[in-house]
Design an enzyme around this catalytic site. Structure first.
Site, short mmCIF file in Angstrom:
data_model
loop_
_atom_site.label_atom_id
_atom_site.label_comp_id
_atom_site.label_asym_id
_atom_site.label_seq_id
_atom_site.Cartn_x
_atom_site.Cartn_y
_atom_site.Cartn_z
N ARG A 112 -26.78 -0.85 44.23
CA ARG A 112 -25.88 -2.00 44.42
C ARG A 112 -25.37 -2.39 43.04
O ARG A 112 -26.16 -2.74 42.16
CB ARG A 112 -26.62 -3.16 45.09
CG ARG A 112 -25.80 -4.45 45.07
CD ARG A 112 -26.33 -5.52 45.99
NE ARG A 112 -26.00 -5.22 47.37
CZ ARG A 112 -26.05 -6.12 48.36
NH1 ARG A 112 -26.42 -7.36 48.11
NH2 ARG A 112 -25.75 -5.77 49.60
N HIS A 139 -18.56 -1.67 51.00
CA HIS A 139 -19.93 -1.96 51.48
C HIS A 139 -20.16 -1.14 52.76
O HIS A 139 -20.28 -1.68 53.86
CB HIS A 139 -20.06 -3.47 51.75
CG HIS A 139 -21.47 -3.93 51.92
ND1 HIS A 139 -22.57 -3.12 51.70
CD2 HIS A 139 -21.98 -5.14 52.31
CE1 HIS A 139 -23.67 -3.82 51.94
NE2 HIS A 139 -23.35 -5.03 52.32
N GLN A 142 -23.05 -1.62 55.52
CA GLN A 142 -22.86 -2.80 56.37
C GLN A 142 -21.98 -2.44 57.57
O GLN A 142 -22.23 -2.85 58.70
CB GLN A 142 -22.21 -3.93 55.56
CG GLN A 142 -21.95 -5.19 56.38
CD GLN A 142 -23.24 -5.86 56.87
OE1 GLN A 142 -24.11 -6.13 56.07
NE2 GLN A 142 -23.35 -6.10 58.16
N ASP A 233 -15.88 -13.10 55.74
CA ASP A 233 -16.89 -12.89 54.70
C ASP A 233 -16.73 -14.03 53.69
O ASP A 233 -15.73 -14.77 53.74
CB ASP A 233 -16.65 -11.51 54.04
CG ASP A 233 -17.69 -11.16 52.99
OD1 ASP A 233 -18.80 -11.73 53.02
OD2 ASP A 233 -17.40 -10.30 52.13
N CYS A 273 -21.27 -10.35 57.97
CA CYS A 273 -22.27 -9.52 57.28
C CYS A 273 -23.41 -10.35 56.72
O CYS A 273 -24.48 -9.82 56.46
CB CYS A 273 -21.59 -8.71 56.17
SG CYS A 273 -20.91 -9.72 54.83
N ARG A 301 -29.05 -3.31 60.17
CA ARG A 301 -29.08 -2.70 58.83
C ARG A 301 -30.32 -1.83 58.68
O ARG A 301 -30.26 -0.73 58.12
CB ARG A 301 -29.06 -3.79 57.75
CG ARG A 301 -27.78 -4.60 57.66
CD ARG A 301 -26.63 -3.77 57.10
NE ARG A 301 -26.97 -3.25 55.78
CZ ARG A 301 -26.87 -3.93 54.65
NH1 ARG A 301 -26.40 -5.16 54.65
NH2 ARG A 301 -27.20 -3.38 53.49
N1 NVA Z 1 -18.26 -9.64 49.77
C1 NVA Z 1 -19.64 -10.02 49.60
C2 NVA Z 1 -20.52 -9.28 50.56
C3 NVA Z 1 -21.96 -9.69 50.54
C4 NVA Z 1 -22.81 -8.88 51.44
C5 NVA Z 1 -20.05 -9.77 48.16
O1 NVA Z 1 -19.69 -8.72 47.61
O2 NVA Z 1 -20.70 -10.64 47.57
N1 CP Z 2 -24.96 -8.20 54.08
C1 CP Z 2 -25.66 -7.88 52.98
O1 CP Z 2 -25.47 -6.81 52.36
O2 CP Z 2 -26.61 -8.78 52.65
P1 CP Z 2 -27.43 -8.85 51.28
O3 CP Z 2 -26.47 -9.19 50.19
O4 CP Z 2 -28.45 -9.92 51.53
O5 CP Z 2 -28.08 -7.52 51.03
#
Ligand code: NVA
Ligand code: CP
Length: 318
Positions: A112, A139, A142, A233, A273, A301
């Site tokens: 990540r 992502h 997800q 989101d 998500c 997930r």
């Molecule tokens: N768009 C959000 C998704 C979190 C799962 C982010 O990147 O923070």
């Molecule tokens: N939806 C998602 O990826 O959640 P986290 O940021 O908690 O991993």
């Protein structure tokens, strides 16, 4: 022979759904559905016995960390949580060196991070499959969970999905999923917060083959009108914290509330998500009214990523 030594020349990474066919996405979800059924019956198949998943986190996570770590354990393997605060990557060790070192010791990797180019470089130097656990651009794990959930609820065929909010990593991944699977997607973002134009162009090209219909606009009501699934989101993704207050102003009018949901089809579902910011992108009332599906989506997930890891493992040496 250790699992690492079993690795041959051929392997797949999972960086974006763009690299995957509809059939492959369905194969992964099929494995996940079987694994989920087995888990509910307390049947554990140690399909990744003795394997180690290295998980590099340069951003926070609740779902991604817990699901990958738990999933790997349930498959007979082990997961290593590697925060960039603790490993030398965070102190400037080159990505290509980190990739060569960690992939010589682990059997699979999950990352990540911020720039998508970082995970691409990592994958280039990795000896083992790399999974995208979220970048600024995509992502994809997800969206595997989202599609699995749509299938379980029987709402995947002929779906019209309305995405209302920021043109971000989730939106780009919805574009890829829709273009591959062939459903309809309407995206409404505020002006200046649209999706990446190259990703949109790629999706539109792929949609010609799959029959997907994609529309982008700036009016959330127009997007939600007659949709069978509404999704959104956070308005400020990880890394955009300093823009939070400005974005609250810009995104006014994009909150999914009960009135907005009335514009969708009568039995429309809501997906998110998570994490969800109440009274910003969605109201407490909408989220709680759709809590069953939203938390099934989160649980999936765990199952779908187990399906993905088993599938990726099977691709080696093919
Ligand atoms: N768009 C959000 C998704 C979190 C799962 C982010 O990147 O923070
Ligand atoms: N939806 C998602 O990826 O959640 P986290 O940021 O908690 O991993």
């Amino acid at each position: 022979m250790s699992p690492t030594k079993k690795l041959g020349k051929y392997m797949r990474h999972f960086l974006t759904l763009k690299d995957y066919t509809k059939e492959e996405i369905l194969e992964i979800i099929d494995i996940a559905l079987e694994i989920k059924k087995n888990l509910k019956n307390k049947v554990y198949k140690k399909e990744l016995d003795m394997q180690t998943l290295g998980m590099i986190f340069e951003k926070s996570s609740t779902r991604t960390r817990v699901s990958f770590e738990t999933g790997m354990y349930q498959l007979g393997g082990h997961a290593l949580f590697l925060s960039n605060r603790d490993i030398h990557l965070g102190r400037g060790e080159p990505v290509k060196d980190t990739a060569r070192v960690i992939s010589s010791m682990c059997d699979m990797l999950m990352i990540r991070t911020f720039a998508h180019s970082m995970i691409e470089e990592f994958a280039k130097y990795s000896k083992v499959p790399v999974i995208n656990g979220l970048t600024d651009t995509y992502h994809p794990v997800q969206l595997l969970a989202d599609y699995m959930t749509m299938m379980e609820y029987g709402i995947h065929e002929k779906a019209t999905v309305a995405y209302v909010g920021d043109g971000n990593n989730m939106t780009h991944s919805w574009l890829m999923l829709c273009a591959k699977m062939g459903f309809n997607l309407k995206i409404a973002t505020p002006k200046g917060y649209e999706v990446d134009s190259q990703i949109l162009e790629d999706a539109l090209k792929m949609a010609k083959e799959s029959g997907a219909k994609i529309k982008v606009m700036n009016d959330p009501k127009e997007a939600i009108h007659n949709a069978s699934i509404v999704t959104t989101d956070t308005w400020a993704s990880m890394g955009q914290e300093e823009e939070k207050e400005k974005r609250k102003q810009v995104f006014k009018g994009f909150m999914v509330d009960d009135l907005m949901m009335c514009l969708a089809k009568k039995k429309a579902k809501f997906l998110h998500c998570l994490p969800a910011y109440r009274e910003q992108e969605v109201t407490e009332s909408v989220l709680e009214a759709h809590a069953d599906i939203v938390f099934d989506e989160a649980e999936n997930r765990l199952h779908v990523q187990k399906g993905l890891m088993v599938w990726l493992d099977k691709q080696r040496d093919k």
